[in-house]
Design a protein around this motif. Structure first.
Motif, PDB file in Angstrom:
ATOM      1  N   GLN A 126      -6.141   2.142   1.317  1.00 37.18           N
ATOM      2  CA  GLN A 126      -6.475   0.579   1.219  1.00 37.18           C
ATOM      3  C   GLN A 126      -7.969   0.410   1.052  1.00 37.18           C
ATOM      4  O   GLN A 126      -8.768   1.070   1.858  1.00 37.18           O
ATOM      5  CB  GLN A 126      -5.719   0.000   2.339  1.00 37.18           C
ATOM      6  N   ASN A 162      -4.275  -0.515  -3.130  1.00 40.12           N
ATOM      7  CA  ASN A 162      -4.028   0.791  -2.609  1.00 40.12           C
ATOM      8  C   ASN A 162      -4.703   1.573  -3.905  1.00 40.12           C
ATOM      9  O   ASN A 162      -3.959   1.714  -4.837  1.00 40.12           O
ATOM     10  CB  ASN A 162      -2.366   1.056  -2.322  1.00 40.12           C
ATOM     11  N   LYS A 180      -7.245  -6.692  -1.656  1.00 36.89           N
ATOM     12  CA  LYS A 180      -6.901  -5.253  -0.993  1.00 36.89           C
ATOM     13  C   LYS A 180      -6.053  -4.440  -1.796  1.00 36.89           C
ATOM     14  O   LYS A 180      -4.751  -5.176  -1.851  1.00 36.89           O
ATOM     15  CB  LYS A 180      -6.601  -5.454   0.497  1.00 36.89           C
TER      16      LYS A 180
END
Length: 301
Positions: A213, A242, A240
């Protein structure tokens, strides 16, 4: 007749080790350019196989833009301490301070183009006559024009029309004073070959190659790691995500890809099904159709 048959990774490894030993035998002051990326890490692993238990017959050289990923610099320093080899660092900031280059301005400013001057100055300062790098022919069409031994003139410039024939794996390292040769031991490898080799050899990598992340912004259609180096403003929305990075370079030109590949097997499967090239995540390659070739002609690796 022996029942043992080399698999394709053994063959690629043997070719790369042969090339590294040719460099050691043909040149007086070679160097291995180290970026902290998976390809240069693979080269260091191959050099360990080629020259241990002795020391490397060349130093590692890193051209540091000052805008690198922290994980990459941490990995570099830990690796150098572990293997006990010499590291030379050329700082782009020094080149800026000396007035040899002018730092770009604006939202899309990057130090990546400036590192060519730092590289050429570092080569001249240490009188390197050969620089080993991890470029591969499958990366980009300008890379595909390179030979294994690629001659640069006294100004560090590359002329694709001056490429030498390399028949029967015979490499010609003869150069005139002031010239140098860029050497690409894994030129015949693909991105998947590198990852399969890393898996087989259990080579450690910086954590940014694996899904994690991270605060990101979207710029020019690409996910970029949020950083003050990006000249962020109020229009940049931090999210944010991944992500992981397929290639490692300056933070201002290296984009992330959304990913849930936490392990090497996941990465290999992801690459095998990807429709985007590895350098599709490099903003510096999108400046023009011939961006990489133009930089190489000017002395870029």
């Amino acid at each position: 007749m022996s029942k043992y048959r080399l698999d394709y990774l053994d063959e690629l490894e043997a070719e790369a080790i042969y090339i590294l030993r040719e460099v050691a035998g043909q040149f007086e002051k070679p160097a291995l350019l180290f970026s902290g990326g998976k390809d240069s890490i693979t080269l260091v692993h191959l050099a360990l196989k080629a020259f241990r238990p002795g020391k490397f017959p060349f130093p590692l050289v890193h051209i540091d833009t000052g805008h690198n990923f922290e994980e990459t610099i941490t990995y570099r320093d830990e690796m150098v301490a572990r293997i006990g080899e010499k590291l030379i660092i050329g700082h782009v900031q020094d080149t800026i301070d000396e007035g040899k280059v002018i730092e770009q301005k604006g939202k899309n400013a990057s130090r990546n183009p400036l590192q060519t001057v730092t590289l050429l100055d570092t080569i001249a300062k240490h009188k390197f006559d050969a620089c080993i790098g991890g470029a591969r022919r499958d990366e980009e069409k300008a890379r595909a024009k390179e030979r294994i031994f690629s001659v640069r003139d006294e100004f560090g410039q590359w002329d694709p029309k001056r490429q030498r024939p390399e028949l029967w794996d015979i490499y010609n390292g003869r150069i005139h004073k002031g010239e140098n040769v860029r050497v690409f031991p894994i030129s015949n490898w693909t991105e998947l070959d590198v990852w399969n080799y890393i898996r087989r050899e259990n080579i450690p990598l910086p954590t940014i190659y694996f899904a994690h992340q991270r605060d990101c912004i979207t710029r020019n259609g690409q996910l970029m790691a949020a950083s003050p180096f990006l000249n962020m403003d109020a229009d940049d929305i931090v999210e944010k995500k991944n992500v992981r990075f397929r290639t490692v370079g300056d933070m201002t030109c290296t984009a992330a890809v959304e990913s849930y590949a936490f392990e090497i097997d996941d990465i290999i499967n992801e690459i095998a099904s990807s429709k985007i090239s590895e350098r599709g995540a490099r903003m510096d390659d999108k400046v023009s159709e011939a961006a990489m070739e133009d930089r190489k002609k000017g002395g870029y690796f």
